[in-house]
Scaffold this active site. Structure first.
Site, PDB file in Angstrom:
ATOM      1  N   ALA A 233      -9.944  -7.994   7.679  1.00  0.00           N
ATOM      2  CA  ALA A 233      -8.713  -7.751   8.438  1.00  0.00           C
ATOM      3  C   ALA A 233      -9.000  -7.022   9.745  1.00  0.00           C
ATOM      4  O   ALA A 233      -8.415  -7.340  10.786  1.00  0.00           O
ATOM      5  CB  ALA A 233      -7.741  -6.930   7.583  1.00  0.00           C
TER       6      ALA A 233
ATOM      7  N   CYS B  34       9.171  20.350  -9.318  1.00  0.00           N
ATOM      8  CA  CYS B  34      10.320  20.340  -8.399  1.00  0.00           C
ATOM      9  C   CYS B  34      10.926  21.737  -8.402  1.00  0.00           C
ATOM     10  O   CYS B  34      10.726  22.504  -9.347  1.00  0.00           O
ATOM     11  CB  CYS B  34      11.334  19.313  -8.902  1.00  0.00           C
ATOM     12  SG  CYS B  34      12.899  19.341  -8.030  1.00  0.00           S
TER      13      CYS B  34
ATOM     14  N   HIS C 174       5.807  -0.567  -2.779  1.00  0.00           N
ATOM     15  CA  HIS C 174       5.334   0.199  -3.944  1.00  0.00           C
ATOM     16  C   HIS C 174       5.411   1.706  -3.717  1.00  0.00           C
ATOM     17  O   HIS C 174       4.778   2.491  -4.441  1.00  0.00           O
ATOM     18  CB  HIS C 174       3.905  -0.232  -4.293  1.00  0.00           C
ATOM     19  CG  HIS C 174       3.824  -1.671  -4.694  1.00  0.00           C
ATOM     20  ND1 HIS C 174       2.652  -2.388  -4.650  1.00  0.00           N
ATOM     21  CD2 HIS C 174       4.774  -2.540  -5.116  1.00  0.00           C
ATOM     22  CE1 HIS C 174       2.898  -3.639  -5.039  1.00  0.00           C
ATOM     23  NE2 HIS C 174       4.161  -3.753  -5.318  1.00  0.00           N
TER      24      HIS C 174
ATOM     25  N   ASN D 119       0.822  -1.212   0.000  1.00  0.00           N
ATOM     26  CA  ASN D 119       0.000   0.000   0.000  1.00  0.00           C
ATOM     27  C   ASN D 119       0.856   1.263   0.000  1.00  0.00           C
ATOM     28  O   ASN D 119       1.864   1.321   0.692  1.00  0.00           O
ATOM     29  CB  ASN D 119      -0.931  -0.003   1.217  1.00  0.00           C
ATOM     30  CG  ASN D 119      -1.842  -1.202   1.203  1.00  0.00           C
ATOM     31  OD1 ASN D 119      -1.969  -1.895   0.198  1.00  0.00           O
ATOM     32  ND2 ASN D 119      -2.470  -1.473   2.345  1.00  0.00           N
TER      33      ASN D 119
ATOM     34  N   GLU E  48     -12.095 -13.444   0.724  1.00  0.00           N
ATOM     35  CA  GLU E  48     -12.224 -14.279  -0.478  1.00  0.00           C
ATOM     36  C   GLU E  48     -10.989 -15.147  -0.659  1.00  0.00           C
ATOM     37  O   GLU E  48      -9.908 -14.809  -0.160  1.00  0.00           O
ATOM     38  CB  GLU E  48     -12.369 -13.392  -1.722  1.00  0.00           C
ATOM     39  CG  GLU E  48     -13.671 -12.612  -1.769  1.00  0.00           C
ATOM     40  CD  GLU E  48     -13.678 -11.588  -2.913  1.00  0.00           C
ATOM     41  OE1 GLU E  48     -14.497 -10.656  -2.838  1.00  0.00           O
ATOM     42  OE2 GLU E  48     -12.838 -11.718  -3.830  1.00  0.00           O
TER      43      GLU E  48
ATOM     44  N   SER F 259      -4.694  -9.784  -3.137  1.00  0.00           N
ATOM     45  CA  SER F 259      -5.173 -10.794  -4.101  1.00  0.00           C
ATOM     46  C   SER F 259      -4.034 -11.713  -4.522  1.00  0.00           C
ATOM     47  O   SER F 259      -4.259 -12.678  -5.239  1.00  0.00           O
ATOM     48  CB  SER F 259      -5.764 -10.084  -5.325  1.00  0.00           C
ATOM     49  OG  SER F 259      -4.808  -9.191  -5.876  1.00  0.00           O
TER      50      SER F 259
ATOM     51  N   CYS G  11      16.525  15.977 -11.194  1.00  0.00           N
ATOM     52  CA  CYS G  11      17.620  16.316 -10.273  1.00  0.00           C
ATOM     53  C   CYS G  11      17.766  15.283  -9.156  1.00  0.00           C
ATOM     54  O   CYS G  11      18.679  15.379  -8.343  1.00  0.00           O
ATOM     55  CB  CYS G  11      17.396  17.716  -9.683  1.00  0.00           C
ATOM     56  SG  CYS G  11      16.054  17.785  -8.490  1.00  0.00           S
TER      57      CYS G  11
END
Ligand code: APR
Length: 246
Positions: A227, A145, A116, A99, A211, A185, A127
């Site tokens: 969860a 930036c 991720h 996440n 599932e 998944s 830069c």
């Protein structure tokens, strides 16, 4: 199965948890592939690839700004908080997450390994700078930036390598005695290879998902539930108490 899983966790010194979008679902964050999932309404190839960003950085940023604005209005849930409790109870605990939403941080997790990336960080590939930015919505799209180049979200897009954090996650999987797989998944690699790596190294696999997934048949326990309900039970903290402590 819960008492047995509790025993496994109780007896283990190194416990690893891998989380996916499902752990944030009870906070009101859409998953990617579930009902009403993001990829049902949006095309990843149009929004979550370096090619899409090169093609239309504004479109990509409109989507990330929408997600950031949604995330700014939600709170971590009892699932996130139960993992903070587990971390406090187990010195050998490692949290790995797919996440980018920052809810583990906000719940109090000390050092989640973010495979991720993080939607609350911006990066400049010109830069090399990267920096935190929690403004939602962003005042101007696309953000730039200080060097003038267009900044990108601090996330890993499809087709991009995961960076140094991967080696640490893989090591944690190889040395885990119990490996929890929560709200994913198990379809996206290389994250989905961590549970098989842990299993091959002798870990007990405990999956938590309402599932079935491709991993369920390989798990030592595949707990069908949410969860936010199963994790507090597993970690032996009551959902009520931990909200007082949280
Ligand atoms: N508790 C536990 N699991 C849940 C809950 C819940 N409350 N609600 C949904 N789930 C489960 C779904 O059944 C599904 O198996 O969470 C899973 C979410 O799967 P995906 O939407 O595919 O999300 P994830 O596995 O995290 O995706 C992996 O893909 O799109 C990319 O980079 C993105 O990190 C993401 C990666």
């Amino acid at each position: 199965m819960i008492p047995t899983c509790r025993q496994w966790i109780g007896a283990a010194s190194s416990v690893v948890a891998l989380t996916g979008a499902g752990i944030s679902a009870e906070s009101g964050v859409p998953t990617f592939r579930g009902q009403g999932g993001l990829w049902k309404n949006f095309k990843p190839e149009d929004l979550a690839t370096p090619e899409a960003f090169a093609r239309d950085p504004r479109l990509v940023w409109e989507w990330y700004d929408w997600r950031r604005t949604l995330l700014a209005q939600v709170e971590p849930n009892s699932g996130h908080r139960a993992l903070v409790q587990l971390e406090a109870a187990k010195p050998g605990f490692t949290l790995i997450t797919q996440n980018v939403d920052g809810l583990h941080d906000r719940a109090g997790s000390r050092r989640p390994l973010k495979l991720h990336g993080d939607i609350w960080r911006l990066e400049c590939r010109q830069c090399g700078r990267d920096w935190p930015d929690r403004r939602a919505p962003l005042p101007k799209l696309p953000p730039r930036c200080g060097c003038g180049a267009i900044a990108r979200p601090g996330v890993v897009w499809f087709g991009e390598p995961l960076g140094e954090v991967w080696a640490e996650a893989e090591h944690a999987a190889r040395t885990a005695e119990v490996f929890l797989i929560v709200g994913t998944s198990s379809l996206v690699y290389p994250a989905a290879s961590l549970a098989p790596i842990a299993k091959a190294a002798g870990a007990r696999l405990i999956e938590i998902n309402p599932e079935g997934t491709p991993l369920s048949a390989h798990a030592d326990a595949s707990l069908r539930g949410l969860a936010g309900e199963v994790l507090p039970d597993l970690v032996n903290v009551s959902r009520r108490d931990e909200s007082l402590d949280g």
